[in-house]
Design an enzyme around this catalytic site. Sequence first.
Site, PDB file in Angstrom:
ATOM      1  N   ASP A 409       0.815  -1.203   0.000  1.00 48.63           N
ATOM      2  CA  ASP A 409       0.000   0.000   0.000  1.00 48.63           C
ATOM      3  C   ASP A 409       0.854   1.260   0.000  1.00 48.63           C
ATOM      4  OD1 ASP A 409      -2.659   1.342   0.465  1.00 48.63           O
ATOM      5  OD2 ASP A 409      -1.635   1.971   2.302  1.00 48.63           O
ATOM      6  N   GLU A 462       1.313  -0.418  -5.164  1.00 44.66           N
ATOM      7  CA  GLU A 462       0.387   0.684  -5.432  1.00 44.66           C
ATOM      8  C   GLU A 462       1.251   1.945  -5.456  1.00 44.66           C
ATOM      9  OE1 GLU A 462      -3.342   3.231  -3.607  1.00 44.66           O
ATOM     10  OE2 GLU A 462      -1.834   2.331  -2.323  1.00 44.66           O
TER      11      GLU A 462
END
Length: 731
Positions: A409, A462
């Site tokens: 993330d 990401e």
Amino acid sequence: MVSGIALRDPPFDLRPAQVLALTQARLGDPFALLGPHSGGVPGQLVVWVPGVDAVAAVGHDRWPLRQVAPGVWAGHIPPGAEYRLALQTGGTTETIDDPYRFGPVLGALDEHLFAEGTHKRLWHMLGARVMRHEGVDGTVFAVWAPDAQAVSVVGEFNFWDGRRHPMRPRGTSGVWELFLPGVGEGAVYKYQIRTADGALQPLKADPVGFGSEHPPANASVVRDIRGYGWKDDDWMAARADRQHRRAPMAIYEVHLASWRRRAGRAISWVEAANELVDYVHDMGFTHLELMPVSEHPFSGSWGYQPLGLYAPTIRHGPPHEFRDLIDAAHRRGLGVLLDWVPGHFPSDAHGLTRFDGTHLYEHADPREGYHPDWNTLIYNFGRREVANFLRSNALYWLEEYHIDGLRVDAVASMLYRDYSRKEGEWVPNVHGGRENLEAIAMLRSTNALIYGEVPGIVTVAEESTAFPGVSAPAHDGGLGFGFKWNMGWMNDTLRYMTEDPVNRKHHHHLLTFGIDYAFTENFILPISHDEVVHGKGSMLAKMPGDAWQKFANLRAYYGFMWGHPGKKLLFMGCEFGQRAEWNHDAELAWDEAAQPPNAGLQRLVRDLNTLYRTEPALHARDCEPEGFAWLDGGATDLSVLAFARHAPGAPQVAVISNFTPLPRRWRCPLPAAGRWREALNTDATDYGGSGGGNGGAVIADGGAAMGHPASALLELPPLATLFLIHDPGAR
């Protein structure tokens, strides 16, 4: 008398200052006082048992002990004698093992590897590990707190009394350890830490704890994670081929707490092992991606503010039941990816913040250690023990839980020191630049470690910037990820789709620009949870037009997405066109899924997945320019585009999209003459469309066009995407 401690009849080698420190939970080395000792007075035994009337050591004989200070008992036993402690309170006698008769569990190699930051499997060293030690069952507790004056393990087993079980320091490693006999699965515990200046910290949960209480309670829970009976050998043996960049990857992203609910509660891991796995398999996805499952105090963070990085959240059940979900997915041929959050952590007092009274895990300078976007703290990636903690955690999920990959993330927030910061609010690196060199090194070394240790896994970044080489190998100077989310493609194409079709000709480049960089990384095309929350509306709500046009637009877009180079990711609920944006406190609107237009969209996604998996041209060269060719990317005024997908030895596939509500007769360039089967048409009546199309096939019998050797006159339905597959053997 020393500081109020009077030793009674001391024929014992005791230091009053040590005894006083013990009774005040300030003793930094309890084994220097407690347990059997061969030096000093031969056979001396000192035990620490407050609140009882009498204590005796019992073995082949019985050796009564005398109370020499409140709670401190001493006596003599034969050197080397095995013993237990008989405790008498009132008329009751209880026999227990003395924690301070056991030798250390950690070895010199553990300490050495930890000190240099290279201990690959930190969970084999730290945390609360259920084990048999020196012939006795119990749990060894080990925690890193290098600047602490004293550390104790506390729990229900000792009345949360920080005086009762002080831990032993392990050399200069900063690790504290204690084996507690009789403590096992399900025991609730924390650490009491006295800082270097003598202050007591709030009780701390275990940074390497394998389990946690149900929030809002936040103590750690002893979990025996040994010996699960995996039944996924076939999947594990074939996994490397199924997760290669030339394999199909269609990922279903899930927030389990809101996928389905039961009487107001989230479904369990066991329920998900049946219902979720069946659904994802039936829908034709190849992978299930779970939003963060690491324990987190605040449900509203969706798991993106974790504190128990080594603990699957108890919200859905204990760790072995989480393994049941993974095992079930593998037995159905599904890979499982986890969202992993190494970029930041919340500042809850029971967590990592100022863990031993110092900024142990986080940077002390808020310009480096505080995230303004999320009100969280940032790991000190340059501290070798912290980087080791994170690297080892990545390996932990892959080895202990058979996870197939990690989606990392907010990588962009880790790569840049000035991320979301104004001038003067960030600290340049040693070269004066904005790159976070320590975070880059940690990510690179993590990918190198886990790809080297666990065959067939995959990592996904990401990452929303143009940082070079995110999915390039670490040994070539890249970050070493297997794939990167294509955030640019997602943003551009969704901007295009929100436009009224009459205006789309002015924004045609938003659909075509992605090909200019489509092969610079190994990309995944993500329609994730972030696109359907915080006022952005659902995917269906983004689409312009009346109700029919909204569904038609979305069907056409999904067709374009599944035809476009790049692996696929779709967030739950988007597959059937949920009307409202995602609400993490409620389950998906499954009643809507049964309505005809929603059910048609759902069937389309299932068929797109099937087509994508079975046609090599649509996946084998997702990440290679040789797998793509424009047929006509410039029909701007018509809002039509067409491209071809290729793979060695496989039929070619043509993908044609019409993003206006007008049906068109349009001559499409094609890379080969002959019959082209209409394999999928998003305007089919089965999907809720108007039924326009080409009767199942077209013949490319026209002349060359746009540099291609053949062409065919197509009927393009309104707001639709067609897939044509070359069928050279047909007549």
